[in-house]
Design an enzyme around this catalytic site. Structure first.
Site, PDB file in Angstrom:
ATOM      1  N   ASP A 318      32.434 -11.804 -57.626  1.00 21.31           N
ATOM      2  CA  ASP A 318      32.700 -10.954 -56.472  1.00 21.31           C
ATOM      3  C   ASP A 318      33.681 -11.667 -55.532  1.00 21.31           C
ATOM      4  OD1 ASP A 318      31.820  -8.509 -54.977  1.00 21.31           O
ATOM      5  OD2 ASP A 318      31.277 -10.020 -53.484  1.00 21.31           O
ATOM      6  N   GLU A 347      37.143 -10.282 -58.951  1.00 18.17           N
ATOM      7  CA  GLU A 347      38.007  -9.549 -58.032  1.00 18.17           C
ATOM      8  C   GLU A 347      39.010 -10.538 -57.447  1.00 18.17           C
ATOM      9  OE1 GLU A 347      35.558  -6.114 -55.840  1.00 18.17           O
ATOM     10  OE2 GLU A 347      34.789  -8.085 -55.398  1.00 18.17           O
TER      11      GLU A 347
END
Ligand code: CA
Length: 640
Positions: A318, A347
């Site tokens: 994340d 990400e």
């Protein structure tokens, strides 16, 4: 010589994961702090006892590790640690590497980890992965997947629900290879003492990184239960040929002073602003400091722990852009020592500006500097369905301006110089290899696909929106990047227009299993798309050089049409060539086939797909209907 060997053995370098090493004879504790003046472990009989029964002072040793050994059998007891500096005791907390925790993760539990292994665990192995380009990832949240009354799953919202036949059979039928589960480490937003309230949260609010979330277990008050059941979930997937990816959120914590990272060594694990306040690249109130030696070591040890103890097969990071590149490369190297087929991607961005030099962060732009670490491609996503920051259409919903960006996404943003010049002078270039480019259109964030198309192409009929849906997913699955599908898209899920459902009720987040019948045509199309991808190596050539050698875009003046051809596939694919026509416009288009004498099999046409071939005669010209894809495989002529 013997005494020297003993000394060497005694000074074995401690790791953060050595925090609590249990045996029936003794328990050894080790905690790291470079600022503490004193440290102590506090032993509790029960998880909620107000008074501890024993306070054990820790002794500072090498490398700022503080240690103590407690004799006797401590199994079933709980511990916290606290440190004294600047004239005061910091609040107590489970250690940063607590592997078993009490309800709501307030204290660490002393358990025998061997006793958490489910039956047959010693035989659990990762499913074979002879070709990494086979990967098709399916992302889901365990509540989304199981809570519907129509799911046929008994243990709703639990690890054990994922073990059940209906849960597994759906994944097998789809043909995916990897299941990516939204956070399953212990997080803070769900009160584990009131699970009957059935509250929902995605779980991007870490409390204890190295213990599973209690809300997914059948008994969060039993520290071993959540561990055993998480292992059972992974074991069941493995037994059915499916690998499991964990969503890890090392970039921030739920809060600072409520969790171990903030309490045990105040400030160290976080980045600070110049004025001493906590930096906030996560948008959640803080950001961790992977560039600090022990935070980096924490992340490396943590992923390795999940890979070894739980047999986790991959990690999705994340807000990976908050971490530094050196840390991501260190994680990759450490996982390679366990198993190089363990996946790593994330990400490649942050929510706000991290307090660290941009050029050293693990941002998407620098993916090529992190070999075999992938990044989500907002390029192909935005090209296909539009950016989440507006309600514009994308290529698949009629916006021809996105054509060139989509072509870049189809080849995985490798800096592809199209021989026919279709990608312009400066092709997108951020991934070193196509498999580092995570091709996707939707995930848990933002609108799901149905809702996205509905808001951006509101005036179109549902039939047309379904065509756009299929076209967009087709582009993902024929892209040279790594395929990623948001769970429930195959069942035409809707979140009723909610684009951030992180704490929406189950009624918004559940996958509509009934649509397997109501939208059987869409479901079948998704299954066949995955089958087509997996049957044809040409769609997943695997390395940038091969993409450059075999791919071309055939020129066309039609802004809504992409003619994507993968050729000279002898020895690579059963087909000699693959031709993909993507029509993102309202008019039918016609294309002359490159070689009239070919033995053509049509795999997709006008919203239908079949990996074995649709019932079509060979064509010299091929048409592609509005908002749809035509896929044609060219096979060698049968011997006369
Ligand atoms: Ca929790």
């Amino acid at each position: 010589m013997l005494s020297l060997a003993l000394i060497a053995c005694a000074s074995k370098q401690l790791k953060l994961e050595d925090e609590c090493v249990y045996s029936p004879q003794k328990t050894q504790f080790a905690f790291w702090s470079n600022v503490a003046e004193q440290m102590e472990v506090r032993i509790y009989e029960q998880s909620d006892d107000v008074q501890c029964t024993k306070v054990v002072p820790l002794t500072k040793g090498e490398n700022d590790f503080w240690t103590a050994t407690v004799k006797g059998d401590l199994v079933g007891k709980y511990y916290t640690v606290r440190s004294f500096q600047n004239g005061e005791w910091a609040p107590e907390a489970p250690g940063i590497f607590a592997k078993a925790v009490s309800i709501n993760g307030q204290r660490a539990a002393i358990i025998d980890m061997n006793a958490t292994n489910p039956e047959g665990w010693e035989n659990d192995v990762r499913p074979a992965m002879p070709d990494m380009t086979d990967i098709v990832v399916y992302e889901t949240h365990m509540r989304d997947y199981t809570m519907s009354p129509n799911s046929g799953i008994e243990h709703k919202g639990k690890f054990l629900g994922m073990v059940e036949k209906p849960a597994i059979n759906h994944l097998k039928e789809l043909g995916i290879t990897h299941l990516q589960i939204l956070p399953m480490f212990d997080y803070g937003s769900i009160d584990e003492t009131t699970l009957e309230k059935n509250r929902y949260n995605w779980g991007y609010d870490p409390v204890n990184y190295n213990a599973p979330e209690g809300g997914y277990s059948s008994d969060p008050a039993d520290p071993a239960c959540r561990i055993r059941e998480a292992k059972m979930m992974i074991q069941a997937m493995h037994a059915n040929g499916i690998r499991v990816i964990m969503d890890v959120v090392y970039n921030h914590t739920y809060d600072v002073m409520g969790c171990a990272l903030g309490r045990v060594v105040p400030q160290y694990f976080y980045r600070l602003n110049e004025d001493g306040t906590y930096a906030n690249g996560s948008g959640c109130g803080n950001e961790t400091a992977s560039d600090h030696e022990m935070m980096r070591q924490f992340m490396v040890e943590s992923v390795c722990y999940w890979a070894r103890e739980y047999h986790v097969d991959g990690f999705r990071f994340d807000l990976m852009g908050i971490h530094d590149q050196e840390t991501m490369n260190a994680i990759r190297a450490a996982l390679d020592e366990i198993d190089p087929t363990i996946l790593t991607y994330g990400e490649g961005w942050a929510a706000m500006s991290p307090a660290y030099p941009y050029e050293d962060l693990a941002m998407k732009q620098w993916t090529y500097k992190m070999p075999r670490v992938g990044a989500f491609s907002d390029d192909i996503r935005n090209a296909l369905i539009g950016s989440p920051f507006d309600h514009e259409r994308g290529f698949a919903s009629g916006n021809g301006a996105c054509k060139q960006a989509l072509m870049n996404g189809l080849v995985g943003c490798i800096g592809f110089e199209d021989p026919n010049g279709q990608l312009g002078a400066e092709p997108l270039c951020w991934s070193g290899e196509p498999m580092q480019h995570v091709s996707y259109i939707t995930c848990h964030d933002n609108y799901c696909l149905r809702d996205r198309i509905a808001v951006s192409a509101a005036e179109e009929s549902e039939a047309t929106q379904l065509r756009m849906n299929k076209l967009a997913q087709t582009a993902v699955l024929v892209s040279q990047g790594m395929s990623f599908i948001y769970g429930g898209e195959e069942l035409f899920r809707t979140k009723l227009g909610i684009d951030n459902s992180y704490q929406s009720p189950d009624s918004i987040n559940i996958i509509p299993w009934e649509n397997q019948i109501a939208y059987a045509d869409l479901y079948e199309y998704y299954c066949q798309l995955i089958a087509i991808r997996r049957a044809h190596k040409g769609f997943r050539l695997g390395c940038a050089e091969a993409v450059k050698e075999h791919v071309e875009f055939i020129p066309t003046d039609n802004e809504h049409l992409i003619i994507y051809r993968i050729k000279n596939l002898e020895g690579i694919d059963s087909a000699k060539s693959l031709l993909v026509l993507l029509n993102g416009g309202p008019e039918e288009a016609t294309v002359a086939m490159p070689a009239a004498e070919g033995n053509y099999v049509v795999l997709a046409y006008d919203g239908e797909a079949n990996a074995a071939g649709l019932d079509f005669a060979s064509h010299e010209q091929e048409t592609v209907k509005p908002y749809s894809a035509t896929i044609i495989a060219e096979y060698p002529q049968p011997e006369e």
